[in-house]
Structure formats: structure tokens, C-alpha cells
Enzyme design. Structure first.
Site, short mmCIF file in Angstrom:
data_model
loop_
_atom_site.label_atom_id
_atom_site.label_comp_id
_atom_site.label_asym_id
_atom_site.label_seq_id
_atom_site.Cartn_x
_atom_site.Cartn_y
_atom_site.Cartn_z
N ILE B 111 0.84 -1.20 0.00
CA ILE B 111 0.00 0.00 0.00
C ILE B 111 0.87 1.25 0.00
O ILE B 111 2.01 1.22 0.47
CB ILE B 111 -0.96 -0.03 1.23
CG1 ILE B 111 -1.93 1.17 1.22
CG2 ILE B 111 -0.21 -0.09 2.55
CD1 ILE B 111 -3.10 1.02 2.18
N CYS B 112 0.31 2.34 -0.57
CA CYS B 112 0.93 3.67 -0.48
C CYS B 112 2.24 3.72 -1.27
O CYS B 112 2.24 3.49 -2.47
CB CYS B 112 1.11 4.01 1.00
SG CYS B 112 1.46 5.74 1.37
N ALA B 113 3.36 3.98 -0.63
CA ALA B 113 4.64 4.02 -1.33
C ALA B 113 5.27 2.64 -1.48
O ALA B 113 6.25 2.48 -2.21
CB ALA B 113 5.61 4.96 -0.60
N TYR B 132 0.51 5.09 -3.96
CA TYR B 132 0.40 6.50 -3.62
C TYR B 132 0.84 7.30 -4.85
O TYR B 132 1.88 6.98 -5.44
CB TYR B 132 1.29 6.84 -2.41
CG TYR B 132 0.93 8.19 -1.83
CD1 TYR B 132 -0.15 8.30 -0.95
CD2 TYR B 132 1.62 9.33 -2.19
CE1 TYR B 132 -0.52 9.54 -0.44
CE2 TYR B 132 1.25 10.57 -1.68
CZ TYR B 132 0.18 10.67 -0.80
OH TYR B 132 -0.19 11.88 -0.30
#
Lengths: 195, 195
Positions: B111-113, B132
């Protein structure tokens, strides 16, 4: 709601007591988002041990509650979870701090099962509030204006329902103290789905 | 998707590497919800120190990555945050584990970065993914089917966008492995707002 002069004045200081068995998702959503908003978040254990949260994550608080009893805070925010909320309810120091802060018109906030700690401190009579369903006695609720809204603000008392409302709870606290622009500034990079 | 026989078979085991500077809200949302679903969640630090997350919360992982390299897991889930995701990308052990698990058709999620760590392991070419915004190089994205959806599932690769999509990310992992009923069972008591 905050005005520009208040916002510029000083960094807001937030006390987040972390009891054994607190709900980690609620605890961390609050500390993360209020930190993103530029508040100084102080996490305080009820004892000096690492905190084993309700779903197993182990958190190390920055300090213990006994060391911050004389410190001034702008907000106190109680995460829920069981048995965490029971420990908050039964902690003499947390109860003292809640009453002291409410008497000084500071923001007192609690989510999930933690509004029971506010009820014990006598802060919820006649107030509009919410909580995790079933976590307050029916006899207590009779004296309150209880709702099923995700977040309820009644003056300086802010309450919320559970892990799934923790983000809205934290964003509401940011908006209440630092305004809508700061809330938006924190909310946008979270990448919440657009409904 | 899981069938009933798979569900009954055994407790699913999940590896969540916790790097210094990981996003605590993403890390804890994953560990909390997968634990609620009955999975065995193993948090593993990249070193033996407590993990100071990106917004200051200090977490104690259960073990370290070097101790679980020979263990079998059904899922590996990478929280984002910076510099956490960079450490995951640069960890030889995490890279080895990602490749090993992908080769064995285990679920690899980020998730995200953190999808950048999957990209480095060579797992995202030609895949439908998200991350992200801006956390993957444009040159990398050219080889992927990149979307802005909150959660993207492409076979055994599951990716998501940020703290505000972490709950949907975790619930998607639960549904993928344990079915819709289990997802609903975990989701209902979170008290998410009804849209």
C-alpha cells in the site's frame, strides 16, 4: 470553531492515554492524523510497560500518565477497545485529568468504548454523544442525547463509534481546533475514496 | 477467491515487515483487521530495534525478518510511508521473500509508497496496480496497467493508495482469502459510516 488568531498562537498539545488493551487502530489513527495537523501529541501509558493493544500490536508510549498530571493540554483523546476503555474508566489519574480539562473548557474526546470513561467522570449528562453500540449502560444513556452518528460534537465533548469512524473523528478534532482548511490539508493526502 | 475447503483447512499466516519510518496507520490497519479475521499476523522488523513510524508512534515487532526467512507464509503485506518503503525496497531479505512468495503463488500486497518494493522485485510488469500518487517512477508505470482505484487486485498482487484506503485494502485481502462472509463479519463491527 477556531479563528485565525487562535490558530497562529501556539502549537496545540494533545494527551492520548494508552491503556493496555486499547484498540490500536483507533489509537494510531488519532496520533497519526493529529500529528499530521501539526499538533504535539503526547502518548502516556497508565503504567510504565509497553502497551499490548487489543489486536496484538505492541506500542511504546512516550511517557506515563503520572508524569503529565501537572502539564497543560488543549485536548485529551481516549482511544477505545476492551479492556483498554475499562482501564481508562478505572484510572484515578485519567478521571482526574478528564474532570480538570472539562472544567477548564478543554476538548475531551473519546471513541468506541471509551465514552464510558467520560460518563464515569460525570461529563456526559445532558450531552449529545455517541459510542460503540452497547458500551454504555441503558441507565446512563437515559440522561444523554444519544445518537448513531459517526462523530458527535457537543461543545467541548467529542465522541465517536469505532475503528471505522476513527478517521472522521480525528479530522473533526482537527477542524474544530484548526479550521476547515487544515482539515482539508490533512485529509487530501490520505487518498480516501471519493464517494 | 477462497472456497470453503480452503477456508476450513488451516489458519492463514501473514508476514508484515515493519521498517523504520513505516506509516503506522497503514501498518496497524492491516495487522488489526487481518487479526480480527482470524489470521496469524507476524510482524517482523528489518532490524532488532523498536520501529519509530513516520508520525512518531513506536511499535515493537514480534520478530525480525532474518528469523522468518525460512518460514512459510500465505500473504506478505507491505505498509507504506517514507522512508519505510525505501527501506523495504532496499532490503535484500524483503526482496528475496517477495520473489519467493510470488513464485509460489502466494499473495503479495503493498500500500501507499510500498508498491515500489514490489516493482524492484520485478513483480509489477504488465500488472494492474495502484500506489500512492507519484511514488513510482513514470518509466516504471509505463510497463504497468496503473489506476487510481482505492484497491487493485491482479491475481496474487494486491495494491492500494494510502492511509485512507488501508481499511478497504485489508478487507479486500480478507475477502480474497476467506470469502465475502468473513469480510462482512469483520467489517460490520468497525461501524463504518453507511454511504
Amino acid at each position: 470553531m477556531a479563528n485565525t488568531a487562535d490558530i497562529a498562537k501556539k502549537q496545540l498539545k494533545v494527551l492520548v492515554p494508552l491503556a493496555q488493551g486499547c484498540e490500536e487502530l483507533e489509537a494510531v489513527t488519532v496520533t497519526d492524523l493529529l500529528t499530521r495537523a501539526g499538533m504535539q501529541v503526547v502518548t502516556a501509558g497508565l503504567d510504565s510497560n509497553p502497551v499490548t493493544a487489543s489486536r496484538g500490536m505492541v506500542l511504546i508510549p512516550q511517557t506515563t500518565i503520572d508524569k503529565v498530571m501537572d502539564d497543560d493540554f488543549d485536548l485529551i483523546v481516549l482511544p477505545g477497545g476492551l479492556p483498554g476503555a475499562d482501564y481508562l474508566q478505572n484510572s484515578e489519574q485519567v478521571q482526574t485529568k478528564l474532570k480538570q480539562m472539562a472544567a477548564n473548557n478543554k476538548t475531551v474526546a473519546a471513541i468506541c468504548a471509551a465514552p464510558k470513561a467520560l460518563a464515569s467522570a460525570g461529563l456526559l449528562d445532558g450531552k449529545a454523544i455517541t459510542s460503540y453500540p452497547g458500551s454504555l449502560d441503558d441507565s446512563e444513556i437515559n440522561n444523554m442525547n444519544y445518537s448513531n452518528n459517526s462523530v458527535v460534537v457537543d461543545g467541548n465533548i467529542v465522541t465517536s463509534r469505532g475503528p471505522g469512524t476513527a478517521m472522521d473523528f480525528a479530522l473533526t478534532l482537527i477542524e474544530k481546533h484548526l479550521g476547515k482548511d487544515k482539515r482539508n490539508e490533512v485529509e487530501a493526502p490520505l487518498m480516501r475514496p471519493i464517494n
